[in-house]
Design a protein around this motif. Structure first.
Motif, PDB file in Angstrom:
ATOM      1  N   VAL A  50       0.875  -1.225  -0.076  1.00  0.00           N
ATOM      2  CA  VAL A  50       0.017   0.182  -0.129  1.00  0.00           C
ATOM      3  C   VAL A  50       0.760   1.209   0.106  1.00  0.00           C
ATOM      4  N   PHE A  51       2.049   1.121   0.477  1.00  0.00           N
ATOM      5  CA  PHE A  51       2.899   2.189   0.535  1.00  0.00           C
ATOM      6  C   PHE A  51       4.254   2.236  -0.718  1.00  0.00           C
ATOM      7  N   GLU A  52       4.053   1.456  -1.562  1.00  0.00           N
ATOM      8  CA  GLU A  52       5.087   1.163  -2.611  1.00  0.00           C
ATOM      9  C   GLU A  52       5.233   2.502  -3.165  1.00  0.00           C
ATOM     10  N   PHE A  53       4.057   3.340  -3.635  1.00  0.00           N
ATOM     11  CA  PHE A  53       4.415   4.399  -4.273  1.00  0.00           C
ATOM     12  C   PHE A  53       5.005   5.660  -3.802  1.00  0.00           C
ATOM     13  N   LEU A  54       5.155   5.348  -2.515  1.00  0.00           N
ATOM     14  CA  LEU A  54       5.950   6.275  -1.583  1.00  0.00           C
ATOM     15  C   LEU A  54       7.776   6.103  -1.553  1.00  0.00           C
ATOM     16  N   ARG A  55       7.955   5.104  -2.211  1.00  0.00           N
ATOM     17  CA  ARG A  55       9.460   4.579  -2.154  1.00  0.00           C
ATOM     18  C   ARG A  55      10.500   5.370  -2.948  1.00  0.00           C
ATOM     19  N   THR A  56       9.986   6.384  -3.705  1.00  0.00           N
ATOM     20  CA  THR A  56      10.701   7.240  -4.293  1.00  0.00           C
ATOM     21  C   THR A  56      10.562   8.773  -3.651  1.00  0.00           C
ATOM     22  N   ALA A  57       9.887   8.802  -2.534  1.00  0.00           N
ATOM     23  CA  ALA A  57       9.854  10.073  -1.867  1.00  0.00           C
ATOM     24  C   ALA A  57      10.836  10.331  -0.958  1.00  0.00           C
ATOM     25  N   PRO A  58      11.495  11.439  -0.166  1.00  0.00           N
ATOM     26  CA  PRO A  58      12.371  11.484   0.808  1.00  0.00           C
ATOM     27  C   PRO A  58      11.535  10.954   1.920  1.00  0.00           C
ATOM     28  N   ILE A  59      12.446  10.461   2.889  1.00  0.00           N
ATOM     29  CA  ILE A  59      12.013   9.924   3.983  1.00  0.00           C
ATOM     30  C   ILE A  59      12.756  10.449   5.029  1.00  0.00           C
ATOM     31  N   PHE A  60      12.019  10.690   6.408  1.00  0.00           N
ATOM     32  CA  PHE A  60      12.911  11.073   7.687  1.00  0.00           C
ATOM     33  C   PHE A  60      12.573  10.085   8.614  1.00  0.00           C
ATOM     34  N   LEU A  61      13.601   9.377   9.280  1.00  0.00           N
ATOM     35  CA  LEU A  61      13.203   8.453  10.266  1.00  0.00           C
ATOM     36  C   LEU A  61      13.766   8.594  11.646  1.00  0.00           C
ATOM     37  N   ASP A  62      14.574   9.881  11.713  1.00  0.00           N
ATOM     38  CA  ASP A  62      15.339  10.096  12.958  1.00  0.00           C
ATOM     39  C   ASP A  62      14.459  10.961  13.785  1.00  0.00           C
ATOM     40  N   VAL A  63      13.330   9.904  14.368  1.00  0.00           N
ATOM     41  CA  VAL A  63      12.321  11.045  15.171  1.00  0.00           C
ATOM     42  C   VAL A  63      12.578  10.434  16.720  1.00  0.00           C
ATOM     43  N   PRO A  64      12.904  11.137  17.591  1.00  0.00           N
ATOM     44  CA  PRO A  64      13.083  10.897  18.816  1.00  0.00           C
ATOM     45  C   PRO A  64      11.674  10.450  19.580  1.00  0.00           C
ATOM     46  N   SER A  65      11.921   9.603  20.545  1.00  0.00           N
ATOM     47  CA  SER A  65      10.682   9.238  21.296  1.00  0.00           C
ATOM     48  C   SER A  65       9.786  10.294  21.609  1.00  0.00           C
ATOM     49  N   ASN A  66      10.464  11.622  22.266  1.00  0.00           N
ATOM     50  CA  ASN A  66       9.792  12.730  22.526  1.00  0.00           C
ATOM     51  C   ASN A  66      10.447  13.798  21.394  1.00  0.00           C
ATOM     52  N   PRO A  67       9.550  14.296  20.427  1.00  0.00           N
ATOM     53  CA  PRO A  67       9.777  14.960  19.440  1.00  0.00           C
ATOM     54  C   PRO A  67      10.657  16.268  19.951  1.00  0.00           C
ATOM     55  N   THR A  68      12.017  16.659  19.022  1.00  0.00           N
ATOM     56  CA  THR A  68      12.949  17.809  19.541  1.00  0.00           C
ATOM     57  C   THR A  68      12.685  18.875  18.634  1.00  0.00           C
ATOM     58  N   GLU A  69      13.190  19.993  18.814  1.00  0.00           N
ATOM     59  CA  GLU A  69      13.328  20.909  18.110  1.00  0.00           C
ATOM     60  C   GLU A  69      14.327  20.647  17.077  1.00  0.00           C
ATOM     61  N   SER A  70      15.393  20.293  17.542  1.00  0.00           N
ATOM     62  CA  SER A  70      16.449  19.818  16.346  1.00  0.00           C
ATOM     63  C   SER A  70      16.123  18.927  15.272  1.00  0.00           C
ATOM     64  N   ALA A  71      15.047  17.726  15.845  1.00  0.00           N
ATOM     65  CA  ALA A  71      14.714  16.603  14.699  1.00  0.00           C
ATOM     66  C   ALA A  71      13.928  17.683  13.887  1.00  0.00           C
ATOM     67  N   VAL A  72      13.090  18.417  14.586  1.00  0.00           N
ATOM     68  CA  VAL A  72      12.135  19.362  13.374  1.00  0.00           C
ATOM     69  C   VAL A  72      12.891  20.056  12.166  1.00  0.00           C
ATOM     70  N   ALA A  73      14.028  20.736  12.821  1.00  0.00           N
ATOM     71  CA  ALA A  73      14.915  21.202  12.046  1.00  0.00           C
ATOM     72  C   ALA A  73      15.455  20.256  10.932  1.00  0.00           C
ATOM     73  N   ALA A  74      15.960  19.171  11.490  1.00  0.00           N
ATOM     74  CA  ALA A  74      16.551  18.331  10.452  1.00  0.00           C
ATOM     75  C   ALA A  74      15.466  17.877   9.345  1.00  0.00           C
ATOM     76  N   GLY A  75      14.316  17.513   9.812  1.00  0.00           N
ATOM     77  CA  GLY A  75      13.037  17.026   8.888  1.00  0.00           C
ATOM     78  C   GLY A  75      12.775  18.136   7.813  1.00  0.00           C
ATOM     79  N   LEU A  76      12.800  19.474   8.333  1.00  0.00           N
ATOM     80  CA  LEU A  76      12.418  20.663   7.503  1.00  0.00           C
ATOM     81  C   LEU A  76      13.601  20.736   6.590  1.00  0.00           C
ATOM     82  N   ALA A  77      14.888  20.580   6.976  1.00  0.00           N
ATOM     83  CA  ALA A  77      15.889  20.745   5.867  1.00  0.00           C
ATOM     84  C   ALA A  77      15.611  19.693   4.871  1.00  0.00           C
ATOM     85  N   LEU A  78      15.399  18.234   5.193  1.00  0.00           N
ATOM     86  CA  LEU A  78      14.823  17.392   4.146  1.00  0.00           C
ATOM     87  C   LEU A  78      13.738  17.741   3.245  1.00  0.00           C
TER      88      LEU A  78
END
Length: 375
Positions: A50-78
């Motif tokens: 069901v998610f096969e069509f997303l395999r060419t999309a950029p993906i961000f996986l470095d999500v802390p168990s409690n989301p952080t400002e620095s992780a938001v910044a990294a996701g935003l950069a991607l």
């Protein structure tokens, strides 16, 4: 699959994930950033057809168990690097909350702190937030229909970012995605959802429709959680549990209370990595015993006890028993919380956006006494 429109548009039911491609088309999203986490990827959920069509999309996986400002910044950069025009969040509350932060800053200037609720951020968040589709893989946080994101800033403050514009444009709730959830996560996320239903119901704000939804969610979770814990492949229990979690999220606008004021503060600790749902489970019985001293709360709790079929025990005692049966430790110290943080946690709890809607007025000293009970 059933289509529900309450706060946002929700596709709910086994197989609902198959609607993702169509939904992205409806939203005009052609290049989504996928936000998930390493646990979801390791479990193989992202490899499902069901998610096969997303395999060419950029993906961000470095999500802390409690989301952080620095992780938001990294996701935003991607997001910017990939020329993205929307976000798909696949996972529990952490990826979904992080995705809300990315979708916000993708279209709003300035530092993240500027949009925190307690700092006047509500008025600064506009409808320009990038399109977000939320696909929960746990039945817990209700973030897929919630208007808030909880994010820990670089200075350690765990703040709420709250706006109707942060509610995902679409939510896809497919109980099939929760079938392989480990028992410990089934327990902690399910108890998180239960705490949402209880706290919002007991909030003193006037909102009868939200109270009706909260009590329905409470009843569903109370019955389904032990079944789903014992048999993770039970489709009926998984469906009931996901609906209960969804309903808990639908009631957030009524406000939460002391359980969440404390768990938000504890979640911002650097000394220990703590799961939000586990914290809520530990705190709920004790906070309930404090709040039930208020007559209006006692009447509501009596109704919850009748819904749960409790005849010879209180709801607080029954919650203690439920925690034990689901393997939840009763002590914060067993999770690595050091005693010296209690004063800091209480200060943060008083400043938290959930504190004003606790049905009993609590002081810093009251919060300290609650923590000592579960320490």
């Amino acid at each position: 699959m059933n289509n529900i429109n309450y706060l946002t548009n929700i596709n709910f039911g086994l197989g609902a994930a198959e609607s993702l491609a169509e939904i992205l088309g409806e939203l005009g999203v052609s290049r989504p950033l996928v936000i998930s986490d390493h646990g979801i990827k390791s479990a193989g959920l992202l490899e499902r057809p069901v998610f096969e069509f997303l395999r060419t999309a950029p993906i961000f996986l470095d999500v802390p168990s409690n989301p952080t400002e620095s992780a938001v910044a990294a996701g935003l950069a991607l997001y910017r690097q990939g020329g993205c025009d929307g976000v798909v969040a696949i996972g529990g509350g952490s990826p979904i909350d992080l995705a809300k932060g990315v979708a916000l800053l993708a279209t709003h200037d300035g530092e993240l702190e500027r949009y925190a609720a307690i700092l006047g951020g509500l008025a600064r968040i506009t409808g320009a937030v990038a399109p977000l589709v939320a696909i929960p893989t746990t039945a817990g946080t209700g973030s897929e229909v919630g208007r808030a994101a909880l994010i820990t800033l670089d200075d350690g403050r765990k703040l709420g970012f709250i706006s109707p514009h942060l509610i995902p444009r679409r939510a896809i709730c497919d109980p099939g995605l929760t079938m392989g959830l480990p028992t410990a996560l089934t327990a902690s996320t399910g108890l998180d959802a239960l705490s949402h239903c209880i706290e919002t119901y007991l909030s003193p704000r006037y909102n009868p429709p939200a109270e009706a939804i909260a009590t329905d969610g409470f009843q569903r979770i109370w019955k389904a959680l032990p079944v789903a814990y014992a048999d993770g492949a039970n489709a009926e229990a998984r469906t009931e549990l996901m609906m209960g979690a969804l309903e808990g999220g639908m009631t957030f606008q009524k406000g939460l209370g002391a359980v969440h004021a404390l768990s938000h503060a504890l979640g911002g600790l650097k000394e220990a990595k703590l799961h939000h749902g586990t914290l809520n489970a530990i705190l709920m019985p004790t906070v309930l015993r404090w709040n039930v001293e208020v007559q209006a709360v006692a009447q509501k709790v009596d109704y919850l006890e009748r819904l749960a079929g409790l005849e010879h025990t209180t709801l607080a005692d029954a919650l203690d028993g439920l925690n034990r049966s689901l393997g939840i430790t009763p002590r914060l110290s067993e999770l690595g919380v050091p005693r010296h943080v209690i004063d800091w946690v209480c200060e943060r709890a008083i400043a938290d956006h959930s504190h004003p809607t606790n049905p009993r007025s609590l002081t810093k000293e009251d919060y300290a006494a609650i923590l000592e009970t579960v320490f």
